[in-house]
Design an enzyme around this catalytic site. Sequence first.
Site, PDB file in Angstrom:
ATOM      1  N   LYS A 148      -0.881 -35.231   0.522  1.00 37.53           N
ATOM      2  CA  LYS A 148      -1.408 -36.255  -0.377  1.00 37.53           C
ATOM      3  C   LYS A 148      -0.393 -37.390  -0.449  1.00 37.53           C
ATOM      4  O   LYS A 148       0.619 -37.317  -1.130  1.00 37.53           O
ATOM      5  CB  LYS A 148      -1.651 -35.720  -1.796  1.00 37.53           C
ATOM      6  CG  LYS A 148      -2.507 -36.706  -2.586  1.00 37.53           C
ATOM      7  CD  LYS A 148      -2.252 -36.695  -4.057  1.00 37.53           C
ATOM      8  CE  LYS A 148      -1.047 -37.463  -4.483  1.00 37.53           C
ATOM      9  NZ  LYS A 148      -1.075 -38.909  -4.194  1.00 37.53           N
ATOM     10  N   GLU A 221      12.062 -33.143  -4.309  1.00 38.37           N
ATOM     11  CA  GLU A 221      12.972 -34.215  -3.884  1.00 38.37           C
ATOM     12  C   GLU A 221      12.711 -35.396  -4.802  1.00 38.37           C
ATOM     13  O   GLU A 221      11.736 -36.119  -4.629  1.00 38.37           O
ATOM     14  CB  GLU A 221      12.693 -34.595  -2.423  1.00 38.37           C
ATOM     15  CG  GLU A 221      12.940 -33.479  -1.431  1.00 38.37           C
ATOM     16  CD  GLU A 221      14.409 -33.124  -1.299  1.00 38.37           C
ATOM     17  OE1 GLU A 221      15.265 -33.912  -1.739  1.00 38.37           O
ATOM     18  OE2 GLU A 221      14.704 -32.039  -0.778  1.00 38.37           O
ATOM     19  N   CYS A 255      15.761 -43.386  -2.545  1.00 36.23           N
ATOM     20  CA  CYS A 255      16.308 -42.443  -3.517  1.00 36.23           C
ATOM     21  C   CYS A 255      17.818 -42.314  -3.370  1.00 36.23           C
ATOM     22  O   CYS A 255      18.500 -41.932  -4.307  1.00 36.23           O
ATOM     23  CB  CYS A 255      15.638 -41.084  -3.347  1.00 36.23           C
ATOM     24  SG  CYS A 255      15.745 -40.481  -1.646  1.00 36.23           S
ATOM     25  N   GLU A 348      17.138 -45.116 -12.773  1.00 35.53           N
ATOM     26  CA  GLU A 348      16.909 -45.599 -11.415  1.00 35.53           C
ATOM     27  C   GLU A 348      16.490 -47.062 -11.460  1.00 35.53           C
ATOM     28  O   GLU A 348      15.619 -47.426 -12.244  1.00 35.53           O
ATOM     29  CB  GLU A 348      15.760 -44.796 -10.784  1.00 35.53           C
ATOM     30  CG  GLU A 348      16.209 -43.898  -9.678  1.00 35.53           C
ATOM     31  CD  GLU A 348      15.045 -43.261  -8.939  1.00 35.53           C
ATOM     32  OE1 GLU A 348      13.969 -43.060  -9.533  1.00 35.53           O
ATOM     33  OE2 GLU A 348      15.220 -42.964  -7.761  1.00 35.53           O
TER      34      GLU A 348
HETATM   35  P1  NAD Z   1       5.768 -40.831  -8.232  1.00 35.79           P
HETATM   36  O1  NAD Z   1       6.404 -39.644  -8.855  1.00 35.79           O
HETATM   37  O2  NAD Z   1       5.091 -41.787  -9.106  1.00 35.79           O
HETATM   38  O3  NAD Z   1       4.684 -40.383  -7.155  1.00 35.79           O
HETATM   39  C1  NAD Z   1       5.026 -39.581  -6.033  1.00 35.79           C
HETATM   40  C2  NAD Z   1       3.781 -38.867  -5.555  1.00 35.79           C
HETATM   41  O4  NAD Z   1       3.390 -37.906  -6.522  1.00 35.79           O
HETATM   42  C3  NAD Z   1       2.571 -39.761  -5.351  1.00 35.79           C
HETATM   43  O5  NAD Z   1       1.841 -39.292  -4.249  1.00 35.79           O
HETATM   44  C4  NAD Z   1       1.798 -39.566  -6.653  1.00 35.79           C
HETATM   45  O6  NAD Z   1       0.422 -39.832  -6.507  1.00 35.79           O
HETATM   46  C5  NAD Z   1       2.052 -38.112  -6.933  1.00 35.79           C
HETATM   47  N1  NAD Z   1       2.032 -37.712  -8.340  1.00 35.79           N
HETATM   48  C6  NAD Z   1       2.381 -38.449  -9.419  1.00 35.79           C
HETATM   49  N2  NAD Z   1       2.291 -37.699 -10.542  1.00 35.79           N
HETATM   50  C7  NAD Z   1       1.896 -36.466 -10.154  1.00 35.79           C
HETATM   51  C8  NAD Z   1       1.621 -35.251 -10.840  1.00 35.79           C
HETATM   52  N3  NAD Z   1       1.742 -35.159 -12.156  1.00 35.79           N
HETATM   53  N4  NAD Z   1       1.245 -34.173 -10.135  1.00 35.79           N
HETATM   54  C9  NAD Z   1       1.135 -34.237  -8.786  1.00 35.79           C
HETATM   55  N5  NAD Z   1       1.356 -35.365  -8.081  1.00 35.79           N
HETATM   56  C10 NAD Z   1       1.740 -36.466  -8.755  1.00 35.79           C
HETATM   57  O7  NAD Z   1       6.909 -41.519  -7.348  1.00 35.79           O
HETATM   58  P2  NAD Z   1       6.807 -42.889  -6.533  1.00 35.79           P
HETATM   59  O8  NAD Z   1       6.898 -43.993  -7.503  1.00 35.79           O
HETATM   60  O9  NAD Z   1       5.692 -42.838  -5.570  1.00 35.79           O
HETATM   61  O10 NAD Z   1       8.155 -42.815  -5.660  1.00 35.79           O
HETATM   62  C11 NAD Z   1       9.379 -43.267  -6.118  1.00 35.79           C
HETATM   63  C12 NAD Z   1      10.212 -42.109  -6.624  1.00 35.79           C
HETATM   64  O11 NAD Z   1      10.385 -41.161  -5.577  1.00 35.79           O
HETATM   65  C13 NAD Z   1      11.603 -42.527  -7.026  1.00 35.79           C
HETATM   66  O12 NAD Z   1      11.956 -41.866  -8.209  1.00 35.79           O
HETATM   67  C14 NAD Z   1      12.457 -42.058  -5.870  1.00 35.79           C
HETATM   68  O13 NAD Z   1      13.803 -41.852  -6.196  1.00 35.79           O
HETATM   69  C15 NAD Z   1      11.766 -40.806  -5.488  1.00 35.79           C
HETATM   70  N6  NAD Z   1      12.096 -40.442  -4.107  1.00 35.79           N
HETATM   71  C16 NAD Z   1      12.843 -39.325  -3.878  1.00 35.79           C
HETATM   72  C17 NAD Z   1      13.223 -39.009  -2.578  1.00 35.79           C
HETATM   73  C18 NAD Z   1      14.054 -37.793  -2.265  1.00 35.79           C
HETATM   74  O14 NAD Z   1      14.083 -37.379  -1.115  1.00 35.79           O
HETATM   75  N7  NAD Z   1      14.746 -37.212  -3.224  1.00 35.79           N
HETATM   76  C19 NAD Z   1      12.814 -39.817  -1.528  1.00 35.79           C
HETATM   77  C20 NAD Z   1      12.072 -40.943  -1.812  1.00 35.79           C
HETATM   78  C21 NAD Z   1      11.703 -41.238  -3.110  1.00 35.79           C
END
Ligand code: NAD
Length: 475
Positions: A148, A221, A255, A348
Amino acid sequence: MSETGPGEPAGAAEVAAAVAAARRGQEVWASLTPWERRDGLRAVKRALVSSASRIVEVVAAETGKGPLDAVEGEVLPAAIHARYLARTAHLHLAPRRLNPQPMLTRRAWVEYRPRGVAGVISPWNFPFFLSFQPALTALAAGCGVVLKPSSATPLSGALVADLTEQAGLPDGLVQVVRGGADTGRALVAGGVDVVSFTGSSAAGREVAALAAAHLVPTLLELGGKHPMVVLGDADPVRAARGAVWGACFNAGQACVAVERVYVVAEAYEGFVAALPAALSNVAASTDPARGIGPVFGPGQIEVVEAQVAAALAAGATLFAGGRRVGESFYEPTVLLGVDHSMAVMREETFGPVLPVMRVADEEEAIACANDSPYGLHASVWAGGAAAGRRVAARLRAGTVAINDCLVNYGIPALPFGGMGDSGWGRTGGAEGLRAFSHTVAVTEARVRPRREAYWFPRRGGVGLRLRLLRLLAGR
Ligand code: NAD
């Protein structure tokens, strides 16, 4: 490949159908040994290489990243990871013989068996790579995948299924479902055997709770707040250039991006003096040489603006940048005079912002670096190897770089992941493959007497057992 259409987000029924289809494909895929699966992994790698230009186009169109950024941040690392998995997955997943002490008449080993179907939930910042890498790792471990992607970047994520289809992997093995948080929740609760989630800490907490209710293991992650520590004898020019690169790559939307810098007093002036030259190499544009690209995450540029404004209102000074350019670009920005009361040092930022704080010494730098709920990536910049390693060993982060930053992600043999609010579990390396595997412990009797000494009826009493205890465990 199956994919829900661009209109309606996938609900529980579509997610369940996708999981069932992936499970059928997985049964075929898992009937191959890891050695036999290498051909499939190589075919995916070839499909990736031959589709590189299309991937760049899709990612660039969906995110606004320049083509060079899409190659460097998405396609190249994906190819490197694919090559690594094709070459090494069978080695990491081979049964491992263990010393059977004290059961010397037994053989003992562990086997790594695919968990089943992996639910892979990915973010928008590297929408292709962060979909491809966990999905291919799950496949290499013998799992099926229901992916997803972020609702902000569905097309970049869907490319993963195109590639596995092109590569001729079993029908149904990789499914893509479209939608936002609700579809993500349906996937976590939808009968998958493991969840790989990459995204924010807030959503990660929710995913962990929901997965726990279903007893589904998770790989989380999450966010980061990379502290960069600059010691007294560090090369100021390399440190300044590294800081600017680490803060501005992908316009800071990584990240692992450098999000705060602690410079010990004796290095401070030299570091700040080296910043203008380092900043002259970057611009708020998609210019191939200097462009850092747009701040394209939904609502992200407003977060960046709010944090910078709040820091300035609280007494920070603007050394460079600090303005939006056009709709979605933000100038590479340096803040001085910051402290830990400011959001820009605690939350962040996910934008091209480099807050620099002067600290008295190494001890204060370490204390400040570790004063964060996050623990994903950290770096230390030092002249001598001993000092660099000494500080690195005390930084609370799952990945640490010495005189460098961000590079860990580009080394596929390294496990990658965080501590605290940055999540748990590791992608990459042997650890990544094993996260998608059941570790099964097997023993085999080498000799088969009719009865063993400890079977019923038992011989001897407590005294004999205590003598045995002393023999085995010492006094
Ligand atoms: P987000 O948490 O808003 O969304 C990430 C994904 O999760 C999306 O596909 C979203 O639709 C889904 N999602 C959101 N809430 C959910 C829930 N309650 N249950 C299941 N799925 C859900 O994050 P974002 O804004 O898309 O990405 C940015 C974030 O990702 C930043 O915090 C960044 O640091 C983190 N990130 C971490 C890594 C890592 O490897 N540690 C890598 C890249 C980004």
